[in-house]
Write a protein that holds these residues in place. Sequence first.
Motif, PDB file in Angstrom:
ATOM      1  N   GLY A 164       0.801  -1.217   0.000  1.00  0.00           N
ATOM      2  CA  GLY A 164       0.000   0.000   0.000  1.00  0.00           C
ATOM      3  C   GLY A 164       0.831   1.264   0.000  1.00  0.00           C
ATOM      4  O   GLY A 164       1.902   1.320  -0.593  1.00  0.00           O
ATOM      5  N   LYS A 165       0.335   2.281   0.712  1.00  0.00           N
ATOM      6  CA  LYS A 165       0.950   3.605   0.672  1.00  0.00           C
ATOM      7  C   LYS A 165       2.117   3.782   1.636  1.00  0.00           C
ATOM      8  O   LYS A 165       2.882   4.740   1.506  1.00  0.00           O
ATOM      9  CB  LYS A 165      -0.110   4.671   0.976  1.00  0.00           C
ATOM     10  N   ALA A 166       2.249   2.901   2.618  1.00  0.00           N
ATOM     11  CA  ALA A 166       3.257   3.084   3.674  1.00  0.00           C
ATOM     12  C   ALA A 166       4.301   1.989   3.658  1.00  0.00           C
ATOM     13  O   ALA A 166       4.050   0.872   3.174  1.00  0.00           O
ATOM     14  CB  ALA A 166       2.588   3.127   5.046  1.00  0.00           C
ATOM     15  N   PHE A 167       5.473   2.308   4.198  1.00  0.00           N
ATOM     16  CA  PHE A 167       6.468   1.272   4.480  1.00  0.00           C
ATOM     17  C   PHE A 167       6.090   0.606   5.802  1.00  0.00           C
ATOM     18  O   PHE A 167       5.762  -0.569   5.853  1.00  0.00           O
ATOM     19  CB  PHE A 167       7.869   1.882   4.549  1.00  0.00           C
ATOM     20  N   CYS A 168       6.107   1.382   6.886  1.00  0.00           N
ATOM     21  CA  CYS A 168       5.699   0.869   8.187  1.00  0.00           C
ATOM     22  C   CYS A 168       5.495   2.034   9.147  1.00  0.00           C
ATOM     23  O   CYS A 168       6.402   2.851   9.326  1.00  0.00           O
ATOM     24  CB  CYS A 168       6.749  -0.092   8.748  1.00  0.00           C
ATOM     25  N   SER A 169       4.319   2.085   9.754  1.00  0.00           N
ATOM     26  CA  SER A 169       3.992   3.198  10.647  1.00  0.00           C
ATOM     27  C   SER A 169       4.398   2.952  12.096  1.00  0.00           C
ATOM     28  O   SER A 169       4.057   3.745  12.975  1.00  0.00           O
ATOM     29  CB  SER A 169       2.490   3.493  10.577  1.00  0.00           C
ATOM     30  N   GLY A 170       5.143   1.863  12.344  1.00  0.00           N
ATOM     31  CA  GLY A 170       5.626   1.598  13.697  1.00  0.00           C
ATOM     32  C   GLY A 170       4.669   0.750  14.506  1.00  0.00           C
ATOM     33  O   GLY A 170       3.815   0.050  13.959  1.00  0.00           O
ATOM     34  N   GLN A 171       4.812   0.797  15.816  1.00  0.00           N
ATOM     35  CA  GLN A 171       3.989   0.003  16.707  1.00  0.00           C
ATOM     36  C   GLN A 171       2.508   0.312  16.514  1.00  0.00           C
ATOM     37  O   GLN A 171       2.114   1.476  16.378  1.00  0.00           O
ATOM     38  CB  GLN A 171       4.380   0.277  18.165  1.00  0.00           C
ATOM     39  N   ASP A 172       1.703  -0.756  16.498  1.00  0.00           N
ATOM     40  CA  ASP A 172       0.255  -0.605  16.431  1.00  0.00           C
ATOM     41  C   ASP A 172      -0.235  -0.136  17.800  1.00  0.00           C
ATOM     42  O   ASP A 172      -0.396  -0.929  18.724  1.00  0.00           O
ATOM     43  CB  ASP A 172      -0.386  -1.943  16.061  1.00  0.00           C
ATOM     44  N   LEU A 173      -0.463   1.160  17.937  1.00  0.00           N
ATOM     45  CA  LEU A 173      -0.806   1.733  19.240  1.00  0.00           C
ATOM     46  C   LEU A 173      -2.189   1.295  19.716  1.00  0.00           C
ATOM     47  O   LEU A 173      -2.436   1.209  20.921  1.00  0.00           O
ATOM     48  CB  LEU A 173      -0.739   3.264  19.179  1.00  0.00           C
ATOM     49  N   LYS A 174      -3.097   1.011  18.790  1.00  0.00           N
ATOM     50  CA  LYS A 174      -4.419   0.538  19.200  1.00  0.00           C
ATOM     51  C   LYS A 174      -4.311  -0.819  19.888  1.00  0.00           C
ATOM     52  O   LYS A 174      -4.954  -1.071  20.904  1.00  0.00           O
ATOM     53  CB  LYS A 174      -5.340   0.441  17.984  1.00  0.00           C
ATOM     54  N   GLU A 175      -3.478  -1.683  19.339  1.00  0.00           N
ATOM     55  CA  GLU A 175      -3.293  -2.987  19.969  1.00  0.00           C
ATOM     56  C   GLU A 175      -2.543  -2.858  21.290  1.00  0.00           C
ATOM     57  O   GLU A 175      -2.865  -3.510  22.268  1.00  0.00           O
ATOM     58  CB  GLU A 175      -2.538  -3.935  19.041  1.00  0.00           C
ATOM     59  N   ALA A 176      -1.528  -1.982  21.312  1.00  0.00           N
ATOM     60  CA  ALA A 176      -0.729  -1.810  22.523  1.00  0.00           C
ATOM     61  C   ALA A 176      -1.565  -1.276  23.677  1.00  0.00           C
ATOM     62  O   ALA A 176      -1.336  -1.616  24.843  1.00  0.00           O
ATOM     63  CB  ALA A 176       0.440  -0.873  22.250  1.00  0.00           C
ATOM     64  N   SER A 177      -2.555  -0.428  23.359  1.00  0.00           N
ATOM     65  CA  SER A 177      -3.364   0.190  24.411  1.00  0.00           C
ATOM     66  C   SER A 177      -4.300  -0.795  25.084  1.00  0.00           C
ATOM     67  O   SER A 177      -4.823  -0.532  26.170  1.00  0.00           O
ATOM     68  CB  SER A 177      -4.175   1.345  23.831  1.00  0.00           C
ATOM     69  N   ILE A 178      -4.504  -1.958  24.468  1.00  0.00           N
ATOM     70  CA  ILE A 178      -5.388  -2.972  25.049  1.00  0.00           C
ATOM     71  C   ILE A 178      -4.798  -3.535  26.331  1.00  0.00           C
ATOM     72  O   ILE A 178      -5.499  -3.791  27.304  1.00  0.00           O
ATOM     73  CB  ILE A 178      -5.658  -4.094  24.019  1.00  0.00           C
ATOM     74  N   ASP A 179      -3.478  -3.735  26.338  1.00  0.00           N
ATOM     75  CA  ASP A 179      -2.799  -4.300  27.508  1.00  0.00           C
ATOM     76  C   ASP A 179      -1.996  -3.202  28.196  1.00  0.00           C
ATOM     77  O   ASP A 179      -0.844  -2.952  27.871  1.00  0.00           O
ATOM     78  CB  ASP A 179      -1.889  -5.454  27.067  1.00  0.00           C
ATOM     79  N   GLU A 180      -2.592  -2.567  29.171  1.00  0.00           N
ATOM     80  CA  GLU A 180      -1.936  -1.458  29.843  1.00  0.00           C
ATOM     81  C   GLU A 180      -0.795  -1.916  30.747  1.00  0.00           C
ATOM     82  O   GLU A 180       0.029  -1.103  31.156  1.00  0.00           O
ATOM     83  CB  GLU A 180      -2.966  -0.663  30.662  1.00  0.00           C
ATOM     84  N   ASN A 181      -0.775  -3.206  31.075  1.00  0.00           N
ATOM     85  CA  ASN A 181       0.254  -3.718  31.982  1.00  0.00           C
ATOM     86  C   ASN A 181       1.453  -4.302  31.242  1.00  0.00           C
ATOM     87  O   ASN A 181       2.367  -4.830  31.870  1.00  0.00           O
ATOM     88  CB  ASN A 181      -0.347  -4.788  32.905  1.00  0.00           C
ATOM     89  N   LYS A 182       1.456  -4.233  29.916  1.00  0.00           N
ATOM     90  CA  LYS A 182       2.559  -4.805  29.133  1.00  0.00           C
ATOM     91  C   LYS A 182       3.866  -4.067  29.419  1.00  0.00           C
ATOM     92  O   LYS A 182       3.904  -2.840  29.483  1.00  0.00           O
ATOM     93  CB  LYS A 182       2.249  -4.741  27.642  1.00  0.00           C
ATOM     94  N   SER A 183       4.941  -4.816  29.588  1.00  0.00           N
ATOM     95  CA  SER A 183       6.257  -4.229  29.829  1.00  0.00           C
ATOM     96  C   SER A 183       6.878  -3.789  28.514  1.00  0.00           C
ATOM     97  O   SER A 183       6.980  -4.575  27.570  1.00  0.00           O
ATOM     98  CB  SER A 183       7.166  -5.260  30.514  1.00  0.00           C
ATOM     99  N   PHE A 184       7.300  -2.529  28.456  1.00  0.00           N
ATOM    100  CA  PHE A 184       7.974  -2.032  27.255  1.00  0.00           C
ATOM    101  C   PHE A 184       9.279  -2.799  27.031  1.00  0.00           C
ATOM    102  O   PHE A 184       9.608  -3.166  25.896  1.00  0.00           O
ATOM    103  CB  PHE A 184       8.258  -0.537  27.386  1.00  0.00           C
ATOM    104  N   MET A 185      10.030  -3.029  28.098  1.00  0.00           N
ATOM    105  CA  MET A 185      11.302  -3.738  27.976  1.00  0.00           C
ATOM    106  C   MET A 185      11.090  -5.154  27.457  1.00  0.00           C
ATOM    107  O   MET A 185      11.806  -5.624  26.556  1.00  0.00           O
ATOM    108  CB  MET A 185      12.015  -3.790  29.333  1.00  0.00           C
TER     109      MET A 185
END
Length: 259
Positions: free
Chosen positions: A57-78
């Motif tokens: 499509g139009k993009a290479f990659c927009s990075g982390q899917d923030l909608k999915e990441a916001s589902i698990d608020e307790n996920k460790s970034f590390m």
Amino acid sequence: MYEHLKITTEGGVCTVTLNRPEVYNALNDTITYELQKALKDIGKDDAVRVVVLTGAGKAFCSGQDLKEASIDENKSFMQSLNKRYNPIIRLMKGMPKPIICKLNGVAAGAGCSLALACDIIVAAEEAVLTEVFVNIGLVLDSGSSYFLPRLVGSTKAFELSTMGSRTNGKEAYELGIVNKVVSGSDLDGAVKAYADYYANAPTKAIGLMKKMLNKSGNASLDDMLEYEAYCQEIAGNTHDYKEGVSAFMEKRKPKFSGN
């Protein structure tokens, strides 16, 4: 085989396409683990001599899917980085084959890091690289803090990362981030020229040079002199070295097999 990747191999060229165009190829758990598996398999496949990484499509990659990441608020970034992103970057830089980024559109955040981890970047004029982490109060990750200052210098890297600047294809070329910039209509041809070259190059020598250049950033001259001698011993015992010498003596173009 893959839910969010398209992979095709032809004539020694393996094209890996991030395939979530509806979300600008944002990275969720599934695609990051699929990319890890794909890179491992490609690295072991002797039929592959060069990799092209791009986005659908139009993009290479927009990075982390923030909608999915916001589902698990307790996920460790590390934990997420160590399990999902960092293995991808290590596999890309450790792969003994060249990786060409076909930068067809925006590369943001971790998507920008993916582009910078490639060995060659061919960008469309309208493509955009942007370290957007600061816009949501985060820091560089997935290798950007390593790659960016080595490409543009520390002060420019500081500006680009702390301001979340958008750098288009032409600007990225002027900064030395990308190898070539072309119009969108010419992108396929420009990438093919690089891919065709590497698909017919002495693959083992290319892989050794990739390792050498990766190592040199944190090595002394003496370290590199020793490592050059070590790698040259390996290269000098390949079939392609013998073919290269024979072709030179016979005044013909060498036919490298990648062995």
